[in-house]
Design an enzyme around this catalytic site. Structure first.
Site, short mmCIF file in Angstrom:
data_model
loop_
_atom_site.label_atom_id
_atom_site.label_comp_id
_atom_site.label_asym_id
_atom_site.label_seq_id
_atom_site.Cartn_x
_atom_site.Cartn_y
_atom_site.Cartn_z
N LYS A 116 0.91 -1.33 0.05
CA LYS A 116 -0.18 -0.03 -0.15
C LYS A 116 0.88 1.23 0.09
CE LYS A 116 -4.26 -1.92 1.88
NZ LYS A 116 -5.48 -1.81 2.92
N LYS A 199 -9.44 -12.93 -7.92
CA LYS A 199 -10.34 -13.15 -6.93
C LYS A 199 -11.29 -12.04 -6.83
CE LYS A 199 -9.20 -12.64 -2.39
NZ LYS A 199 -8.41 -12.79 -1.14
N LYS A 202 -14.00 -6.59 -3.05
CA LYS A 202 -14.41 -5.22 -2.58
C LYS A 202 -14.15 -4.09 -3.78
CE LYS A 202 -15.44 -6.85 1.88
NZ LYS A 202 -14.89 -6.30 3.61
#
Length: 336
Positions: A116, A199, A202
């Protein structure tokens, strides 16, 4: 009588709805384990703060919605301990003790922080994101679980948890149970409908690749019928050369309980469209009652709060006992 193994798990309230992968890969196995395990299920809202630019009202709404979906999906608050992370202050307190046992280099090697911070730059990554794995270790160790169900991408965090538990026990005495990671053998991975090699997530680029539990029947059916398929027309499971069809077959198998070979026989001589219709009908039949029950719960916030208060009290009884043992072992004076 043999004691049931204790298990802890949770899912962040980082979206307006759980998706089908969350349900099939995590929530449904949790529900199925309630008679054989002593379960602690929580909503890690403190972890959600690491997003930095979150909207407080949205976080509160998503936390409540996630709780409702846990219960609607089958979590029984009498059988399992269901709670919101921030309702149990011992999480943050234990995190500080564990932080003082964690090396800076050790924390720097955590994959999530590196990924990140690389995407957003060092200035975009806050200290909370850096210490996220230590809070996760506190989440786990407070409840002395034997097992922690995790995906492959979270296994590193459980390894850090184990290291910290062993480090504390070695220095201050046996206080923590050293948990084992438990990676589900089946139902753990549902693929994106528009990108069947990735996968379901969200954070996917397109919502059309995701089936949300709170979506309407019409939206669910439309997204499945618009799913990417493969060359040819044979309904056959082959993850390498037929990822789109294989993804749909995986979902159909998970929802109906049919084997992949039985599905191949069912659609022998039929086209991809027949498979999509069947998958859509099966998924709608599975999730529609969950959506309806979740909506009922959200319409009665007082009852939802009552159930959360029950879970909070059960969780704090265990967490406070663990923290007392930690403080005593570490040389911190009792407050009473």
């Amino acid at each position: 009588m043999t004691e049931k193994p204790r298990v802890l798990s949770g899912m962040q309230p980082s979206a307006d709805s759980l998706h089908l992968g969350n349900y099939l890969g995590a929530l449904r196995p949790w529900v199925q384990s309630q008679d054989s395990q002593e379960n602690f299920f929580f909503i890690p809202d403190l972890h959600a703060l690491t997003a930095g630019n979150y909207d407080p009202k949205v976080l509160a709404e998503r936390t409540r919605t996630t709780v409702a979906q846990y219960i609607a999906g089958g979590i029984d608050v009498e059988k399992s301990t269901l709670f919101v992370q921030s309702h149990v202050p011992e999480h943050a307190e234990l995190m500080w003790v564990l932080s003082c046992l964690t090396g800076f280099g050790e924390a720097s090697r955590m994959t999530q922080f590196k990924d990140k911070s690389a995407k957003g730059g060092a200035d975009a990554a806050n200290v909370g994101l850096f210490t996220y794995p230590i809070l996760m270790a506190a989440d786990i160790l407070l409840y002395q679980p034997n097992f922690v169900p995790v995906g492959d991408d979270q296994k590193q965090h459980v390894e850090l948890t184990r290291d910290l538990a062993q480090r504390f026990n070695s220095r201050f005495g046996e206080v923590f149970t050293v948990p084992q990671p438990s990676i589900p053998a089946s139902g753990a991975r549902v693929y994106d409908l528009q990108n069947p090699t990735a996968k379901m997530s969200k954070s996917a680029e397109s919502p059309n690749g995701r089936i949300d539990i709170l979506d309407s029947d019409k939206v669910i059916a439309k997204r499945i019928k618009s799913a990417v398929t493969d060359d040819g027309s044979e309904v056959r499971f082959d993850r390498a050369s037929k990822p789109g069809v294989s993804s749909l077959m995986d979902i159909y198998a998970a929802v109906t309980g049919k084997s992949l070979s039985a599905i191949e026989e069912e659609f022998a001589g039929k086209m991809y469209g027949h498979l999509k219709v069947a998958v859509a009908e099966a998924v709608v039949a599975e999730v529609a009652p969950i959506r309806e029950r979740a909506q009922e719960l959200l319409a009665d916030p007082a009852e939802l709060d009552r159930m959360l208060a029950v879970g909070r009290d059960k969780a704090r009884a265990v967490a406070s006992a663990t923290l007392t043992s930690v403080y005593d072992a570490a040389g911190l004076l009792p407050s009473r």
